[in-house]
Design an enzyme around this catalytic site. Structure first.
Site, mmCIF file in Angstrom:
data_model
loop_
_atom_site.group_PDB
_atom_site.id
_atom_site.type_symbol
_atom_site.label_atom_id
_atom_site.label_comp_id
_atom_site.label_asym_id
_atom_site.label_seq_id
_atom_site.Cartn_x
_atom_site.Cartn_y
_atom_site.Cartn_z
ATOM 1 N N LYS A 85 -6.157 3.657 -5.640
ATOM 2 C CA LYS A 85 -7.106 3.217 -4.616
ATOM 3 C C LYS A 85 -8.385 2.702 -5.276
ATOM 4 O O LYS A 85 -8.873 3.284 -6.250
ATOM 5 C CB LYS A 85 -7.421 4.378 -3.663
ATOM 6 C CG LYS A 85 -8.267 3.992 -2.449
ATOM 7 C CD LYS A 85 -8.476 5.189 -1.530
ATOM 8 C CE LYS A 85 -9.320 4.846 -0.313
ATOM 9 N NZ LYS A 85 -9.526 6.014 0.581
ATOM 10 N N SER A 160 -8.867 5.304 5.496
ATOM 11 C CA SER A 160 -9.311 4.150 4.742
ATOM 12 C C SER A 160 -8.336 3.711 3.662
ATOM 13 O O SER A 160 -8.460 2.627 3.100
ATOM 14 C CB SER A 160 -10.664 4.475 4.090
ATOM 15 O OG SER A 160 -10.514 5.519 3.124
ATOM 16 N N SER A 184 -7.975 10.155 5.345
ATOM 17 C CA SER A 184 -7.685 8.832 4.806
ATOM 18 C C SER A 184 -6.465 8.741 3.912
ATOM 19 O O SER A 184 -6.086 7.651 3.490
ATOM 20 C CB SER A 184 -8.906 8.298 4.047
ATOM 21 O OG SER A 184 -9.982 8.089 4.925
#
Length: 518
Positions: A85, A160, A184
């Site tokens: 990420k 997210s 997330s």
């Protein structure tokens, strides 16, 4: 029988590498080709990645194969490719946090979890898309465009960390790292049919994670199976002296717990269904799959009871005060002087520092980030601190006490991961409150620091999209997640005839791959 180089699980890839059946170069090249074919920005493309490091990943794969040939692999996962990420610092690769504010920034150091990936020999494919500074539940708030759900590219992949979940679901990467501040990792896992785990707070180092809310953020694995998550969490976890919040106590073996659970025996285990995380507001298909999953746990020998956690009804409100306050404080560093871009105001030959700061933040931050900064700054301001932030922290304590009381009578708690399946892109973009409700079931775990897992529970009848099943355990009892998760996964996959992702529609191959290997 040879493995499929993109659809095999990470555990299967590791076994094939150990037996000499395949090579890391072959696996890494197959992943890169899959990304190039499916991940462009064009309509129909997944857009899971913001940056793909083909050259670096292949070089790491070649080094892995050399180690294997010499009989000296660094870890069982040595040679298995992974995605990261874009909120985690990576030497030599951009780390933008999905924001224009950090466009082009290349960190001079690795996050501890990234360093541990490299030390274990996993080739890093690239950095995945995300809501800007991890603020969002749909990955539509990325400054570089939204990620699309591989099950239906007109829908969101969660957020997210939608990029990491979509990459795993689209068979672009067998493993990925995400971060979970209010769900997330778990919520994207639910809507993409993947496994997402939020470890106990402090069980995985946060050093090198660009913080949104320090007391809530946690790095964790995104995978296709419970066993793959166990392997990845064991690799990245453990005490880190660079992280002041890192716990010293070691966790029980997660791989052994997953192996035990996979036998399908949960005799003696007590499962608590959280009353406050069900009922009205949940899609009918979500409730149906959740109930069926509970039946599977009972069939495996578990006792299922209902448990009330009354303070959970206030968790969403408390979170959306604590998190913006911490985010406001953290993002103050982006002042055009120390970090990020610098934008000079127009028609001002000698601007003040304040004018430059204002112009930079206006250009560098998106609407959702500005919204949360304003909310947090207001709540922390003189005269409002005790009424808002202080009260939210008191509610947080009540939520922690509810967890403690519940775990005195049950071994794990369960709920649906998200109230609905994946919604349409743009459907809730202009309604922040509706967007925030997606985190209703995941937020309590972050406020209390307990570990949580989401795994696929099946498809909703209404739309044929994945539903997630959430398991929560006491702090440092992450092994319980893996035991229960592996048992449920085994029972469901026996019914489905294989992993849920096998039922996903094939992602369209793009006619042009320009820009896919960024």
């Amino acid at each position: 029988m040879s493995i499929d180089p993109t659809r095999a699980t990470a555990a299967q890839m590791a076994d094939a590498l150990a037996s000499g059946e395949t090579t890391s170069v072959a696996l890494t090249r197959a992943a890169l080709e899959r990304i190039a074919a499916t991940d462009g920005d064009a309509e129909g493309g997944i857009h899971a990645f913001l940056h793909v490091d083909a050259e670096g990943a292949l070089a790491q794969a070649e080094a892995s194969d050399a180690r294997r040939a010499a009989g000296a692999p660094l870890s069982p996962l040595d040679g298995v490719p992974v995605a990261v990420k874009d909120v985690l610092a990576t030497t030599g690769l951009p780390t933008t946090c999905g924001s224009k504010m950090l466009e082009g920034w290349v960190p001079p150091y690795d996050a501890t979890v990234v360093a541990r990936l490299k030390a274990a020999g996993l080739p890093i494919l690239g950095k995945t898309n995300m809501d800007e500074f991890a603020m969002g539940s749909s990955t539509e708030h990325s400054a570089y465009g939204p990620t699309r759900n591989p099950w239906d590219t007109t829908r969101i992949p969660g957020g997210s960390g939608g990029g990491s979940a979509a990459a795993v679901a689209a068979f672009q990467a067998p493993l990925a790292l995400g971060t979970d501040t209010g769900g997330s990792i778990r919520q994207p896992g639910a809507v993409t049919g993947t496994v997402g785990v939020k470890p106990t707070y402090g069980a995985v180092s946060r050093y090198g994670l660009v913080a949104m809310a320090n007391s809530l953020d946690q790095v964790g694995p995104v995978t296709r199976t419970v066993m793959d998550s166990a392997l990845l969490q064991e690799l990245i976890g453990g005490h880190d002296p660079l992280d002041s919040t890192s716990v010293v106590e070691p966790l029980p073996s997660l791989v052994e717990a997953a192996q035990q659970g996979a036998t399908g025996d949960l005799t003696g285990l007590k499962v608590g269904v959280i009353t406050e995380l069900g009922g009205d507001g949940y899609q009918a298909g979500v409730r149906a799959r959740f109930t069926e999953a509970l039946d599977k746990l009972v069939a495996a020998g578990a006792e299922v009871v209902e448990v009330s956690c009354p303070s959970f009804v206030h968790a969403l409100a408390a979170y959306y005060l604590v998190m913006p306050c911490e985010a406001s404080s953290n993002l103050a560093r982006f002042d055009a002087m120390r970090y990020g871009i610098r934008v000079m105001p127009e028609s001002n030959d000698s601007p003040s520092a304040e004018a430059v700061m204002r112009a930079t933040r206006d250009a560098g931050f998106g609407d959702e980030v500005k919204r949360r900064i304003i909310l947090g700054t207001y709540a922390l301001s003189s005269g409002y601190y005790d009424a808002y932030y202080g009260t939210a922290q008191k509610v947080r304590t009540l939520i922690q006490r509810d967890f403690d009381a519940a775990f005195e009578s049950v071994d794990v708690l369960v709920s649906p991961t998200a109230p609905t399946t994946a919604f349409k892109l743009g459907e809730k973009l202009d309604d922040p409150l509706a967007m925030y409700l997606n985190d209703l079931a995941t937020i309590p775990a972050n406020l209390a620091g307990v570990p949580g897992m989401s795994l696929p529970a099946g498809l909703a009848e209404e739309d044929g999209l994945p539903v997630g099943f959430q398991i929560l355990a006491p702090q440092l009892a992450d092994d319980r997640l893996y035991r229960v998760g592996a048992a449920l996964e085994a029972a469901l996959e026996k019914e489905w005839g294989g992993p849920l992702l096998d039922q996903a529609p094939e992602v369209a191959t793009l006619t042009s791959t320009e820009g896919a290997l960024r």
